[in-house]
Design an enzyme around this catalytic site. Structure first.
Site, PDB file in Angstrom:
ATOM      1  N   THR A   3     -26.813 -11.134  -7.007  1.00  0.00           N
ATOM      2  CA  THR A   3     -26.321  -9.760  -6.792  1.00  0.00           C
ATOM      3  C   THR A   3     -25.909  -9.534  -5.335  1.00  0.00           C
ATOM      4  O   THR A   3     -25.044  -8.698  -5.061  1.00  0.00           O
ATOM      5  CB  THR A   3     -27.361  -8.703  -7.206  1.00  0.00           C
ATOM      6  OG1 THR A   3     -28.511  -8.760  -6.328  1.00  0.00           O
ATOM      7  CG2 THR A   3     -27.815  -8.906  -8.649  1.00  0.00           C
TER       8      THR A   3
ATOM      9  N   LEU B  88     -24.170  -4.610  -5.595  1.00  0.00           N
ATOM     10  CA  LEU B  88     -24.205  -3.780  -6.807  1.00  0.00           C
ATOM     11  C   LEU B  88     -24.995  -4.548  -7.867  1.00  0.00           C
ATOM     12  O   LEU B  88     -24.448  -5.297  -8.671  1.00  0.00           O
ATOM     13  CB  LEU B  88     -22.779  -3.485  -7.275  1.00  0.00           C
ATOM     14  CG  LEU B  88     -22.584  -2.279  -8.183  1.00  0.00           C
ATOM     15  CD1 LEU B  88     -23.161  -1.002  -7.600  1.00  0.00           C
ATOM     16  CD2 LEU B  88     -21.100  -2.092  -8.492  1.00  0.00           C
ATOM     17  N   HIS B  89     -26.299  -4.381  -7.844  1.00  0.00           N
ATOM     18  CA  HIS B  89     -27.217  -5.237  -8.594  1.00  0.00           C
ATOM     19  C   HIS B  89     -27.057  -5.136 -10.122  1.00  0.00           C
ATOM     20  O   HIS B  89     -26.674  -6.092 -10.785  1.00  0.00           O
ATOM     21  CB  HIS B  89     -28.677  -4.883  -8.260  1.00  0.00           C
ATOM     22  CG  HIS B  89     -29.010  -4.907  -6.809  1.00  0.00           C
ATOM     23  ND1 HIS B  89     -29.185  -6.073  -6.087  1.00  0.00           N
ATOM     24  CD2 HIS B  89     -29.221  -3.896  -5.934  1.00  0.00           C
ATOM     25  CE1 HIS B  89     -29.492  -5.777  -4.842  1.00  0.00           C
ATOM     26  NE2 HIS B  89     -29.516  -4.466  -4.708  1.00  0.00           N
ATOM     27  N   ASP B  90     -27.368  -3.980 -10.692  1.00  0.00           N
ATOM     28  CA  ASP B  90     -27.596  -3.881 -12.137  1.00  0.00           C
ATOM     29  C   ASP B  90     -26.369  -4.133 -13.018  1.00  0.00           C
ATOM     30  O   ASP B  90     -26.503  -4.724 -14.102  1.00  0.00           O
ATOM     31  CB  ASP B  90     -28.211  -2.514 -12.473  1.00  0.00           C
ATOM     32  CG  ASP B  90     -29.634  -2.393 -11.927  1.00  0.00           C
ATOM     33  OD1 ASP B  90     -30.105  -1.259 -11.751  1.00  0.00           O
ATOM     34  OD2 ASP B  90     -30.267  -3.435 -11.659  1.00  0.00           O
TER      35      ASP B  90
ATOM     36  N   THR C  38     -24.303  -6.359 -12.908  1.00  0.00           N
ATOM     37  CA  THR C  38     -24.114  -7.810 -13.164  1.00  0.00           C
ATOM     38  C   THR C  38     -24.772  -8.219 -14.484  1.00  0.00           C
ATOM     39  O   THR C  38     -24.308  -9.159 -15.129  1.00  0.00           O
ATOM     40  CB  THR C  38     -24.694  -8.676 -12.020  1.00  0.00           C
ATOM     41  OG1 THR C  38     -26.114  -8.451 -11.930  1.00  0.00           O
ATOM     42  CG2 THR C  38     -24.036  -8.358 -10.687  1.00  0.00           C
TER      43      THR C  38
END
Ligand code: RIB
Ligand code: CA
Length: 312
Positions: A194, A240-242, A244
């Site tokens: 991420t 932008l973690h989630d 992905t």
């Protein structure tokens, strides 16, 4: 017509959770059976309110939302207002939602649904408390879980809430350990990947330029969300973690991964919540997870922007 993939999103919104939920609701390949909410970035009343606001922004009052666990399994809640703001969804001004929460507790919903429905993919985007509590209460549901694709952990990138641990795992290490030892197929989107998905200015402006409501809202979410990480990492944009997690379901060719052993530290004060990823396979611990290490970031943001453009 290929059959839609049945998923349940478990979430603690959080600006990046919000973008992940919007991506899922904008993707016809996915059948979002429901969204379960957990305490994490902010306390449960706020993560539940934020989830309602996001589902309403997507124009999807048909999606049932279930509030779940307000505390981790065996330790006090740690939150992240310093990253996400007091509301957990600072940035855009979103109207008070008309969509109500379902009466059923998220854990009961997970158990009832997974007893009856096979081939479901769980997409946890926050601490794993709801998922682990359901597995502990009703272990038989594991046979109906096709895969768990989660955002959490870190190895090459270390941690973000402590030097050793990533937030989602750190908040409830016991829950994470239950999930990683469950024997259910797991795919992990850790900080290692991420941190390559940075919302640089050109990508934010692509959202802002979309001629709908969702595009500018995503730009305002990322405008707020990135201020902390840009300062911390000195990068041009925040990870932008989630989203992905959802992108991995939609186009796994955007990612590179390896099937390895991942073990969660649940005892040490110094490294509590660390995900020890045996990337180089130097141990004989069983391979229990697909660890995603690289992403085609341009391809990811192209997919994300195209899908957000289809929302109201
Ligand atoms: O460490 C990043 C993760 O913690 C993301 O899911 C973010 O929303 C927070 O939950
Ligand atoms: Ca999250």
């Amino acid at each position: 017509m290929t059959t839609k993939r049945k998923i349940i999103i478990d979430t603690d919104p959080g600006q990046d959770d919000a973008v992940a939920i919007l991506l899922a609701l904008a993707s016809p390949e996915l059948d979002v059976l429901g969204i379960t909410v957990v305490a994490g970035n902010v306390p449960l009343p706020l993560t539940a309110l934020n989830t309602r606001k996001i589902v309403e922004l997507a124009g999807r009052p048909d999606i049932p939302i279930y509030a779940g666990c307000a505390e981790p399994m065996d330790r006090p809640l740690v939150t992240a207002e310093h990253v996400h703001g007091r509301t957990g969804l600072d940035g855009p001004t979103l109207p008070d939602p008309q969509i109500e929460l379902q009466a059923e507790h998220a854990v009961d919903y997970l158990i009832d649904t997974l007893r009856e429905t096979s081939g479901v993919t769980l997409c946890p985007l926050g601490p794993l408390t709801n998922i682990a509590t359901a597995l502990r209460r009703a272990p038989e549901i594991a046979e109906n879980i096709r895969e768990i694709v989660l955002m959490g952990g870190g190895y090459f990138e270390g941690g973000n809430i402590t030097p050793a641990a990533e937030f989602n795992i750190y908040v409830d290490p016991t829950a994470a350990d239950i999930v990683f030892q469950s024997g259910i197929p797991i795919t992990v989107l850790p900080l290692d990947v991420t941190h390559q998905a940075l919302v640089i200015p050109s990508r934010v402006e692509a959202f802002r330029a979309l001629p709908n409501r969702a595009g500018p809202a995503v730009a305002e979410l990322t405008d707020f969300f990135e201020r902390y990480d840009k300062e911390k990492y000195g990068s041009e944009g925040a990870p932008l973690h989630d989203p992905t997690v959802i992108a991995y379901l939609l186009d796994p060719t955007l990612f590179e991964s390896r099937h390895i052993n991942v073990t969660v530290e649940t005892q040490s004060d110094l490294t509590l919540g660390a995900t020890v990823a045996d990337w180089w396979r130097v141990s004989d611990r069983p391979r229990n997870a697909t660890w995603v290490r690289n992403i085609n970031a341009d391809g990811f943001f192209k997919l994300l922007t195209e899908r957000i453009a289809t929302l109201p």
